[in-house]
Scaffold this active site. Structure first.
Site, PDB file in Angstrom:
ATOM      1  N   ASN A 127       0.919  -1.428   0.522  1.00 51.47           N
ATOM      2  CA  ASN A 127       0.079   0.095   0.018  1.00 51.47           C
ATOM      3  C   ASN A 127       0.799   1.464  -0.085  1.00 51.47           C
ATOM      4  OD1 ASN A 127      -2.331  -1.310   0.165  1.00 51.47           O
ATOM      5  ND2 ASN A 127      -2.654  -1.711   2.317  1.00 51.47           N
TER       6      ASN A 127
ATOM      7  N   HIS B 257       2.922   2.743   2.234  1.00 50.15           N
ATOM      8  CA  HIS B 257       2.941   2.855   3.253  1.00 50.15           C
ATOM      9  C   HIS B 257       3.730   1.692   4.588  1.00 50.15           C
ATOM     10  CE1 HIS B 257      -1.154   2.187   5.094  1.00 50.15           C
ATOM     11  NE2 HIS B 257      -0.228   1.179   5.000  1.00 50.15           N
TER      12      HIS B 257
ATOM     13  N   CYS C 123       2.070   6.378   8.577  1.00 49.52           N
ATOM     14  CA  CYS C 123       3.761   7.252   7.737  1.00 49.52           C
ATOM     15  C   CYS C 123       4.302   6.779   6.911  1.00 49.52           C
ATOM     16  CB  CYS C 123       4.688   6.301   9.376  1.00 49.52           C
ATOM     17  SG  CYS C 123       5.943   6.232   9.068  1.00 49.52           S
TER      18      CYS C 123
END
Lengths: 377, 377
Positions: free
Chosen positions: B288, B290, B325
């Site tokens: 994804n 991330h 994050c």
């Protein structure tokens, strides 16, 4: 107790071929290959060969429970069919043997099947180089464990453990033709051979299970080190006697093709990119209390430009290990790049070194192919 | 084509119980549970139920190859025996269904078996908390994929994919009684239930396969987010209609026991230890794009004193996710400690935050038990 008869000279393939069911794998694991006790499933068959060249196999039922019968033939071999009759001690047993691996080709090759897991894939949704190296390591360790040679260390034989010796890898070279995706099943074959007088070579082949195409090839060199003094050692005769019967003179990659050219040592001047301050995490430590050699790959990639990581496939990697790394060490990662002899390919040289004294840990070379032109040739 | 007959009302357990062989698992996978095409082994059985309450199962042979016959009974149930007769399309098929997981308890529970690998264990030679969370994630994703609901995202259903919606975890709580070792086989059960009006709860139980003892329990809460705007969304009716049939009102951990107490927000003043400059690596990114939420655990542990990591077992962990994050973010890891209500236990509070603006990413609480006094209670 029931009998299992094979009507032609017995080989382990016969058992494997009968439906690939628990029985066969249990026979392979329990009877013939001196397995670790821990590997024997809770309820399984106990199997004994009645002689090393015997044509008959005796199946002893560990616990007497109502059983099922399996009658199997091996028609696809185009030879005489064989028959197995047995009593299963439980019908609840899943096929963990498959998860754990098995010997093929008369014990010269160890084979293990894996499914690529969701957390083993990278941003481009395919298995990472780290994942491949992890799976190669796992197969190698299970090979040793299943061979009946395992001592108390990771991959060390009994005679090695007695002498406080461990295997350390000095070089590994991996060629990837195709990276697998989440859920793909891959099959890894591994075997060992002598490498000079005091080394061992370990090769691997990874097949895509579905197509049976070879998608990765790898070769590595190992030497023996004293666990306490951390000094290299000759292979003791007793250790050679243990491993030699497993040696098999076959190459996963033709020798002239294993990227044997010297890897140049990068310096602050010759490196194109330097990432400093890389710190091993507690979670990077392995059971040998040092940074596992697979972890180095992540740090090497830290000095590769993101553009390359995103737009290119890593098709080949060679690592030369020079020094161990522990948790307290801070590292620098250095990379230089040039266009490869084959146009469109990028060739990188890498160095991982201690930040404090610039002592070398790993030299590496990697080859990258632009994603759009990737033809899986 | 051959017939498989079950002489009492059919349930999936019947098939699973007949020797746990490829056939049965393939039947479960291929016929009844709308599998992903990619999961169907190259050569396998194709199975159809002739009616939802039918007592007979039809086995259709995908490809006609010389086959083997299997006659199976399920005597251990103490009921009437059943009979299966079938033609296998290949005898080369290993039991990948077991690697991939299966439904049990009338499709309300998804179960997957794993062998702990050598690189999944930490310095103390047992599976790490990261490994456990990875395996929980894998089981959850395979649950969705095998349910036939999967869209094109990781864990998203078809109706979610159409609306660019993804699941995001807001909280996970894991209680570990025993950590497994290399080669141990574990069995993970997972199921889902409603959590309030717009959430979903997912629970897991991990059993040691050998002893069948429950060694880990976990529960988590998920909400829906728009992939593009990154804003939370209500559960659309169409999505609820997809997942609701799978909801099962059972708790892996009694609700009063799920560490629901608020996790205090640590500051520079209240933290006992702060580790700054933690940088996500390229290899921490997931599909994804991330940082995968499991990776946070490694950073949280970076601010836990080494003495605690070495001398204590992590017996419980609660993570509250506040913010995503990405790779460019530098992080701080903060930890404070106190003796737990149960003497000998340590209780830690953690915070993972952006280094730049101190924005919270994860709050966490962990409980640690001294290794010598660890009684696996």
């Amino acid at each position: 107790m029931a009998s299992a008869k094979i009507v032609r000279p017995f080989c382990i393939e016969d058992l494997c071929n009968v439906g690939r069911n628990n029985l066969c794998m249990s026979m392979q694991k329990v009877g013939f290959h001196a397995p670790r006790d821990a590997d024997i499933p809770r309820r399984c068959f106990f199997v004994k060969a009645s002689g090393s060249n015997s044509k008959s196999v005796e199946v002893i039922n560990g616990k007497k429970v109502n059983g099922i019968r399996v009658n199997g033939g091996v028609p696809y071999l185009g030879q005489r069919s064989c028959e197995l009759t047995l009593t299963e001690s439980s019908i609840e047993e899943p096929n963990h043997a498959y998860l754990l691996g098995r010997f093929v080709e008369e014990r010269f090759v160890y084979r293990q099947t894996f499914v690529i897991r969701s957390y083993e894939i990278g941003p481009d949704k395919t298995a990472t180089m780290e994942t491949l190296m992890n799976l190669l390591q796992e197969t190698a360790l299970n090979h040793v464990a299943s061979s009946g040679l395992a001592g108390n260390g990771f991959g060390a034989t009994r005679e090695m453990s007695l002498r406080k010796l461990i295997w350390v890898v000095t070089r590994i070279h991996v060629q990837v033709e195709k990276y697998s995706s989440w859920g793909d099943v891959i099959e890894i074959d591994t075997w060992v051979d002598a490498a000079g007088k005091n080394g061992m070579r370990r090769d691997w082949i990874i097949r895509d299970y579905k197509t049976q195409r070879i998608i990765t090839r790898a070769t590595s060199t190992w030497v023996i080190m004293n666990r306490e003094t951390r000094r290299l050692s000759k292979i003791p005769d007793e250790v050679r006697d243990e491993v030699q019967p497993f040696y098999r003179n076959r190459f996963a990659i033709p020798e002239e093709n294993t990227d044997s050219e010297k890897i140049e040592k990068l310096t602050d001047e010759t490196a194109k990119r330097i990432r400093s301050g890389l710190a091993p995490r507690w979670s990077d430590m392995d059971a040998n209390q040092h940074v596992n050699n697979v972890k180095y790959i992540g740090w090497i990639l830290e000095s590769v430009p993101t553009k390359v990581l995103e737009k290119y496939n890593l098709t080949s990697m060679t690592l030369e290990y020079r020094r161990e790394c522990r948790q307290s060490n801070m590292l620098d990662s250095l990379t230089s790049m040039r266009n490869s002899v084959k146009h469109e390919d990028l060739e990188c040289t890498h160095l991982l070194r201690m930040q404090a004294d610039k002592a070398e840990i790993v030299r590496a070379r990697s080859v990258w192919q632009a994603k759009r032109n990737h033809t899986c040739s």
